[in-house]
Design an enzyme around this catalytic site. Structure first.
Site, PDB file in Angstrom:
ATOM      1  N   GLU A 135      -5.198  -8.526  -1.319  1.00  0.00           N
ATOM      2  CA  GLU A 135      -5.911  -8.425  -0.048  1.00  0.00           C
ATOM      3  C   GLU A 135      -7.378  -8.157  -0.346  1.00  0.00           C
ATOM      4  OE1 GLU A 135      -4.541  -5.700   3.002  1.00  0.00           O
ATOM      5  OE2 GLU A 135      -2.466  -6.046   2.425  1.00  0.00           O
TER       6      GLU A 135
ATOM      7  N   GLU B  79       0.828  -1.213   0.000  1.00  0.00           N
ATOM      8  CA  GLU B  79       0.000   0.000   0.000  1.00  0.00           C
ATOM      9  C   GLU B  79       0.860   1.260   0.000  1.00  0.00           C
ATOM     10  OE1 GLU B  79      -2.950  -0.606   3.111  1.00  0.00           O
ATOM     11  OE2 GLU B  79      -4.137  -1.814   1.763  1.00  0.00           O
TER      12      GLU B  79
END
Ligand code: BG6
Length: 492
Positions: A390, A201
């Protein structure tokens, strides 16, 4: 029709939330190890313990881009509980866990290497052999079980020493220390790992706890320099990985914050475009196209920010574009040009509540169709293979008297998202190569530091204060996902 034959069905984890083994086998302290657990019941936020220059101590509440003032450093207060120190103890349970992954039929397993297990301080002259051996054993066991490891090199993880002595990623020397760590692991695991992810991220790497930089939000010059260093380090990692083994596949990783304009008012459309550029497009553009986009250059110019570069940097960015795009997808967001409507939660940042979708217990909007939209947008814009690394539901699970865990809400969440993935592949022609459920095993929540917010297919007996036997139990979702993998997504 359906999923490709070699589709990478998997499940994911992150060292700081899963591994534990704090200071074991020569591990050093990471900034993440200084973060307390939050408490959803009493509304206690997650915080970072800090020492100020005058020796006094305090704590900083964590939020997106949380800032530690100049001169202060994170530290471990012996009177507080830090969930990363034990987490759910992959360090002590790795054999049992990988055996369970094999039983589940995983084709892949996403995990991260803890930088401080390899270079305890970040700037050590030699790597820590015991740390390297720990991952040797894990990758060997995965390889034997036919499970493809997908390895994140940096999942919200910065050695505390680099944060306190160098001011983290604001310092160019940290790029070199990171690359030394990267080269060490790429060489060591050259024959064991094929899929790499540079930074988890990357679009969330703004706060002290993730990049070890003091004064982030209050010093935009410094923050932008740190982000530049991270993007550069990512590009140089791609180049290095290709040089070390031409079969290496290296991906970038982004939290895909899909966003919808609140209305068709052109002002809302412009607000949504600005949000997208800032929170996701910039990171995708740099890593997929190899240069800073004009909108970012204009923004930096407007704010009077001048990035300090070295010769050869532009070439590294342009030659270090990624092989695939990995992303997390949990919820979608609604963006308006002015304050309107009820607000709700979401991954790291909240948004306006969307009346057309349901919310999770933590207020995150559940939007499976949004995943299909995200896949289309990413594929059509960048034309690179995509991997969802994810996706999952954070919820409270109940262990029944007989030890079973009936998490039908999680099955429902995963099923609906997988159905949309299938449509994106077979109806829209998106090149999706894998799917990792967050998470394989219950882990500490990154945002809240709680254990009660569980995502795993496998339950772990551990509570918010670190009490529990750490015993593993397969939830109903484990058996359901096993069937999904066995039938390559046909039996949902
Ligand atoms: C992503 C992170 O932001 O979301 C994970 O990469 C994190 O580390 C996951 O655990 C879920 O968020 P949270 O805050 O519910 O744990």
């Amino acid at each position: 029709m359906g999923f490709p034959k070699d589709f990478l069905w998997g499940a994911a984890s992150a060292a700081n939330q899963y591994e534990g083994g704090f200071l074991s086998g020569g591990k050093g302290i990471s900034v993440q190890d200084t973060m307390t657990g939050g408490d959803g019941i009493h509304n206690v936020p997650r915080s970072i313990s800090v020492k100020y220059a005058d020796g006094s101590t305090g704590s900083i509440d964590l939020k997106f881009g949380s800032e530690v003032p100049k001169g202060a450093v994170a530290y471990i207060d012996p009177n507080k509980y830090y969930p990363s120190h034990v987490a759910t103890d992959f360090y002590g349970h790795w054999q049992e866990d990988i055996d369970l992954f094999a039983k589940l039929g995983l084709k892949s397993f996403r995990m991260s290497i803890n930088w401080t297990r390899i270079f305890p301080n970040g700037d050590d002259a030699q790597p820590n052999e015991e740390g390297l051996e720990f991952y040797d054993r894990i990758f060997e066991k995965c390889n034997e079980a036919g499970i493809e490891p997908i390895v994140t090199l940096n999942h919200f993880d910065c050695p505390l020493h680099l944060a306190s002595q160098y001011d983290g990623w604001a310092n160019r020397r940290v790029v070199d220390y990171f690359l030394r760590y990267v080269e060490t692991v790429l060489l060591r695991y050259k024959d064991k790992v094929r899929y790499w992810i540079t930074f988890n991220e990357i679009n969330f790497l703004r706060g002290y706890e993730m990049i070890g930089v003091t004064e982030t939000e209050s010093n935009p010059q410094k923050l932008q320099q740190a982000i530049y260093h991270i993007l550069l380090a990512s590009a140089k990692t791609v180049q290095m990985a290709h040089k070390i083994n031409k079969h290496n596949k290296v991906g970038m990783m982004i939290a895909y914050l899909l966003s919808y304009p609140y209305t068709c008012n052109p002002d809302d459309i412009l607000a949504e475009i600005a949000f997208s550029k800032d929170i996701k497009d910039f990171y995708l553009d740099v890593q997929c196209k190899g240069y800073y986009p004009t909108y970012k250059l204009k923004e930096l110019e407007r704010e009077g920010i001048k990035l300090i570069k070295e010769s050869g940097d532009d070439q590294s960015l342009s030659e270090g574009t990624v092989d695939y795009i990995a992303f997390s997808y949990y919820n979608s967001n609604v963006i308006s040009s002015k304050p309107v409507g009820e607000m709700t939660g979401g991954n790291q940042i909240g948004s306006i509540k969307n009346p057309y979708i349901e919310q999770s217990e933590w207020g995150w909007g559940i939007d499976p169709k949004g995943l299909r939209i995200a896949l289309n947008l990413l594929w059509n814009k960048y034309n690179k293979p995509l991997m969802i690394v994810e996706n999952g539901l954070g919820a409270k699970d109940k262990v029944e008297e007989d030890g079973s865990i009936h998490d039908d809400y999680r099955i429902d969440f995963l099923r609906k998202h997988i159905q949309e993935m299938e449509k994106a592949i077979s109806e829209d022609g998106v090149n999706l190569i894998g799917y990792q459920v967050w998470s394989a095993v219950d882990v500490v929540s990154a945002g809240s530091g709680e254990m009660r917010k569980r995502y795993g297919l496998i339950y772990v007996d551990q509570d918010d204060q670190g009490h529990g036997t750490l015993e593993r139990r397969c939830k109903d979702s484990f058996y359901w996902y096993k069937g999904v993998i066995e039938t390559n997504g046909e039996k949902l």
